[in-house]
Design a protein around this motif. Structure first.
Motif, PDB file in Angstrom:
ATOM      1  N   HIS B  46       1.014  -1.151  -0.260  1.00  0.00           N
ATOM      2  CA  HIS B  46       0.057  -0.250   0.060  1.00  0.00           C
ATOM      3  C   HIS B  46       0.727   1.338  -0.032  1.00  0.00           C
ATOM      4  O   HIS B  46       1.122   2.407  -1.060  1.00  0.00           O
ATOM      5  N   ALA B  47       1.975   1.497   1.594  1.00  0.00           N
ATOM      6  CA  ALA B  47       2.941   2.481   1.353  1.00  0.00           C
ATOM      7  C   ALA B  47       3.275   2.530  -0.272  1.00  0.00           C
ATOM      8  O   ALA B  47       3.588   4.012  -0.905  1.00  0.00           O
ATOM      9  N   VAL B  48       3.681   1.570  -1.193  1.00  0.00           N
ATOM     10  CA  VAL B  48       4.945   1.804  -2.136  1.00  0.00           C
ATOM     11  C   VAL B  48       3.681   2.196  -3.148  1.00  0.00           C
ATOM     12  O   VAL B  48       3.970   3.523  -4.183  1.00  0.00           O
ATOM     13  N   PHE B  49       2.278   1.770  -3.498  1.00  0.00           N
ATOM     14  CA  PHE B  49       1.714   1.832  -4.990  1.00  0.00           C
ATOM     15  C   PHE B  49       1.731   3.798  -4.237  1.00  0.00           C
ATOM     16  O   PHE B  49       1.637   3.934  -5.242  1.00  0.00           O
ATOM     17  N   GLU B  50       1.176   3.655  -3.291  1.00  0.00           N
ATOM     18  CA  GLU B  50       0.855   5.733  -2.898  1.00  0.00           C
ATOM     19  C   GLU B  50       1.523   6.443  -3.627  1.00  0.00           C
ATOM     20  O   GLU B  50       1.424   7.213  -4.008  1.00  0.00           O
ATOM     21  N   SER B  51       3.242   5.765  -1.958  1.00  0.00           N
ATOM     22  CA  SER B  51       4.330   7.137  -2.939  1.00  0.00           C
ATOM     23  C   SER B  51       4.514   6.989  -4.542  1.00  0.00           C
ATOM     24  O   SER B  51       4.843   7.881  -5.533  1.00  0.00           O
ATOM     25  N   GLN B  52       3.947   5.715  -5.355  1.00  0.00           N
ATOM     26  CA  GLN B  52       4.751   5.980  -6.594  1.00  0.00           C
ATOM     27  C   GLN B  52       3.282   6.232  -7.771  1.00  0.00           C
ATOM     28  O   GLN B  52       3.007   6.311  -8.727  1.00  0.00           O
ATOM     29  N   GLY B  53       2.952   6.172  -6.942  1.00  0.00           N
ATOM     30  CA  GLY B  53       1.026   7.035  -7.809  1.00  0.00           C
ATOM     31  C   GLY B  53       0.691   5.875  -8.748  1.00  0.00           C
ATOM     32  O   GLY B  53      -0.016   6.387  -9.780  1.00  0.00           O
ATOM     33  N   LEU B  54       0.797   4.803  -7.594  1.00  0.00           N
ATOM     34  CA  LEU B  54      -0.365   3.915  -8.536  1.00  0.00           C
ATOM     35  C   LEU B  54      -1.424   3.451  -8.651  1.00  0.00           C
ATOM     36  O   LEU B  54      -2.226   2.483  -8.374  1.00  0.00           O
ATOM     37  N   GLY B  55      -1.825   4.156  -7.480  1.00  0.00           N
ATOM     38  CA  GLY B  55      -2.905   3.846  -6.284  1.00  0.00           C
ATOM     39  C   GLY B  55      -2.824   3.085  -4.898  1.00  0.00           C
ATOM     40  O   GLY B  55      -1.712   3.195  -4.582  1.00  0.00           O
ATOM     41  N   LEU B  56      -4.183   2.683  -4.268  1.00  0.00           N
ATOM     42  CA  LEU B  56      -3.992   1.872  -3.053  1.00  0.00           C
ATOM     43  C   LEU B  56      -4.522   0.285  -2.942  1.00  0.00           C
ATOM     44  O   LEU B  56      -5.347   0.389  -3.840  1.00  0.00           O
ATOM     45  N   LEU B  57      -4.428   0.304  -1.461  1.00  0.00           N
ATOM     46  CA  LEU B  57      -5.326  -1.081  -1.195  1.00  0.00           C
ATOM     47  C   LEU B  57      -5.787  -0.493  -0.442  1.00  0.00           C
ATOM     48  O   LEU B  57      -6.124   0.199   0.437  1.00  0.00           O
ATOM     49  N   HIS B  58      -7.314  -1.295  -0.678  1.00  0.00           N
ATOM     50  CA  HIS B  58      -8.414  -0.249   0.263  1.00  0.00           C
ATOM     51  C   HIS B  58      -8.825  -1.889   1.508  1.00  0.00           C
ATOM     52  O   HIS B  58      -9.330  -2.816   0.655  1.00  0.00           O
ATOM     53  N   ALA B  63     -16.120  -9.571   9.403  1.00  0.00           N
ATOM     54  CA  ALA B  63     -16.238 -10.360   8.519  1.00  0.00           C
ATOM     55  C   ALA B  63     -16.604 -10.925   7.919  1.00  0.00           C
ATOM     56  O   ALA B  63     -16.784  -9.669   7.621  1.00  0.00           O
ATOM     57  N   GLY B  64     -15.828 -10.962   6.718  1.00  0.00           N
ATOM     58  CA  GLY B  64     -15.882 -10.834   5.695  1.00  0.00           C
ATOM     59  C   GLY B  64     -15.016  -9.857   4.465  1.00  0.00           C
ATOM     60  O   GLY B  64     -14.973  -9.496   4.046  1.00  0.00           O
ATOM     61  N   GLY B  65     -13.916  -9.169   5.472  1.00  0.00           N
ATOM     62  CA  GLY B  65     -13.019  -8.451   5.750  1.00  0.00           C
ATOM     63  C   GLY B  65     -11.986  -8.928   4.753  1.00  0.00           C
ATOM     64  O   GLY B  65     -11.642 -10.057   4.472  1.00  0.00           O
ATOM     65  N   GLY B  66     -11.461  -8.087   3.835  1.00  0.00           N
ATOM     66  CA  GLY B  66     -10.300  -8.451   2.984  1.00  0.00           C
ATOM     67  C   GLY B  66      -9.934  -7.125   2.879  1.00  0.00           C
ATOM     68  O   GLY B  66      -9.624  -5.891   3.020  1.00  0.00           O
ATOM     69  N   VAL B  67      -9.286  -6.887   1.372  1.00  0.00           N
ATOM     70  CA  VAL B  67      -8.402  -6.004   0.444  1.00  0.00           C
ATOM     71  C   VAL B  67      -8.848  -5.938  -1.157  1.00  0.00           C
ATOM     72  O   VAL B  67      -8.961  -7.222  -1.377  1.00  0.00           O
ATOM     73  N   SER B  68      -8.833  -4.614  -1.169  1.00  0.00           N
ATOM     74  CA  SER B  68      -8.720  -4.724  -2.890  1.00  0.00           C
ATOM     75  C   SER B  68      -7.437  -3.969  -3.418  1.00  0.00           C
ATOM     76  O   SER B  68      -7.815  -2.765  -2.313  1.00  0.00           O
ATOM     77  N   TYR B  69      -7.737  -3.546  -4.543  1.00  0.00           N
ATOM     78  CA  TYR B  69      -6.294  -2.880  -5.097  1.00  0.00           C
ATOM     79  C   TYR B  69      -7.896  -1.984  -6.030  1.00  0.00           C
ATOM     80  O   TYR B  69      -7.818  -2.228  -7.690  1.00  0.00           O
ATOM     81  N   ILE B  70      -7.543  -0.868  -5.885  1.00  0.00           N
ATOM     82  CA  ILE B  70      -8.022   0.536  -6.569  1.00  0.00           C
ATOM     83  C   ILE B  70      -6.761   1.339  -7.354  1.00  0.00           C
ATOM     84  O   ILE B  70      -6.194   1.813  -6.329  1.00  0.00           O
ATOM     85  N   PRO B  71      -6.260   0.858  -8.510  1.00  0.00           N
ATOM     86  CA  PRO B  71      -5.488   1.733  -9.467  1.00  0.00           C
ATOM     87  C   PRO B  71      -6.210   3.252  -9.411  1.00  0.00           C
ATOM     88  O   PRO B  71      -7.425   3.184 -10.134  1.00  0.00           O
TER      89      PRO B  71
END
Lengths: 269, 269
Positions: B46-58, B63-71
């Motif tokens: 997440h930190a690298v994606f944000e610093s490189q301007g690639l988006g973020l991990l949400h 329960a049912g929690g998780g992660v998705s990549y938002i470009p």
């Protein structure tokens, strides 16, 4: 930049820039680190890419030495993907009047299209291809997917010349299945003389369209290094005009009355 | 699997699967590790994606929690990319008879097309879009690029119905610039009722084609959430029919005699 951060940055870079040759010094300054650290990073990425069937990092040494990412699907990945495609295509709901198969949903899914591109690009990886050629319109997404993995441009032949593409070269050819005379055009400035190309299309029956593109490309002195079609159909009435090609799936038979479609993996050799 | 290997595997996974919601347990078994290790990996990515301007991990919890990549492109990346495009398009060699601009080389480059897709997808990231719609043929590659970042399918309207797409709905509309009546068709089974869509096309002058697609989509009760065109051209004779849209570049003027093209960044707000 720490190793963990570098691995994320470098992995992203390679996936976005397949087949691009990069000197290590580029990464040294990008990540503000030493050449030996980058070299260790590349070893890690190479090992993971290989073990995951994603391809490999190709290293060259000496002056001008560097690294490039070669995306190559492991064969078992391709086989598995193609078998899953066959299952999806065999759904009797896909049968349309006239015995055609509805495939627009599959070819409208960017992830499926990308995987198809990866399979063709892996097959054609060593052929030194400079451009992917297709004919409008259904082959276009597949052509872009293949081209993105090969790191080359896409050139689109059309049925009619477009005013936004300038002067063009056109040929007439006989469509195999309908026996009609059709026209195909390619803008003059789209292709340099002597380019190595691969042809990508979504569907092939007798092979008339592919033969048409091949003849048109001959006008540009382009060399056709490979031909890839997503689906081929048996055509009992016709001798196939194209001999050497790669297909992912083969529609063996569509039984309209009993609603049974027979789909098998295509000609991958 | 060690952290360094996991970072390569996970980075590749997110880039290949934008907007896909994944439970952490999936990664725990994929990498044979613990939930807390995966959680730390995700923090790094997440930190690298944000610093490189690639988006973020949400991340979502519970329960049912998780992660998705938002470009999501950083705005300065988009601006820089668009300015570079304007420079390339202003090359007087691009002028064709009739004052048209040759753009097929740019739109034939998969990397450029992918970047264009990233800019639109970043703009439309929060609009809850279910599908990307375009009209054959030049908008097709752009539509796939946008769709791949949004993680949704592409639906293609055509000028003529195709036998391989089954029954279709068609409308007639007046093309803005040529004042000709044109037809556009969409296969009946391509779109469910009530889908949220964005429309993508390569070029807009008076907006007749976009209006045509919008009317056709109304037949499917689709809601047009956004409209994105790569290039728009000023059209003094016509009032523009489309009011709310995003364009990347704007062709202000083409001076055929003095061979000067004026291109500025488009309407990105």
């Amino acid at each position: 930049m720490k190793r963990s951060n570098r691995l994320v940055v470098l992995t992203n870079f390679f996936l976005e820039n397949p087949r691009k040759h990069i000197q290590l010094s580029y990464f040294v300054s990008l990540c503000s680190t030493t050449k030996s650290s980058i070299s260790e990073d590349l070893d890690i990425i190479h090992a993971v890419f290989e073990s995951q069937g994603l391809g490999l990092l190709h290293r060259t040494t000496g002056a001008g030495g560097g690294v490039s990412y070669i995306p190559e699907n492991a064969e078992e990945h391709s086989d598995q993907f193609i078998r899953a495609l066959c299952d999806k295509l065999a759904d009797p709901e896909r049968i349309l009047p006239g015995g055609y198969l509805y495939m627009s949903d599959l070819l409208g899914d960017p992830k499926t299209v990308r995987e198809i591109g990866r399979v063709f690009a892996s097959k054609f990886a060593k052929l030194d291809i400079d451009a992917v050629v297709t004919v409008a319109t259904k082959g276009i997404p597949l052509a872009y997917a293949v081209a993105s993995f090969l790191g080359v441009p896409v050139i689109i032949a059309r049925r009619d010349p477009k005013v936004t593409e300038g002067s063009s070269v056109s040929i007439n050819y006989v469509s195999g299945s309908s026996r009609k005379i059709q026209t195909m055009v390619l803008p003059k400035r789209s292709l340099k003389e002597g380019t190595n190309v691969c042809i990508i299309d979504d569907f092939m029956k007798a092979g008339g369209t592919i033969t048409g593109i091949t003849n048109l490309l001959a006008e540009f002195n382009a060399e056709v290094k490979a031909i890839g079609v997503f689906a081929e159909a048996d055509d009992d009435d016709e001798e196939r005009k194209v001999e050497s090609y790669t297909s992912l799936v083969k529609i063996s038979s569509v039984d309209l009355n009993r609603k049974i479609i027979e789909i098998v993996p295509g000609n991958l050799n």
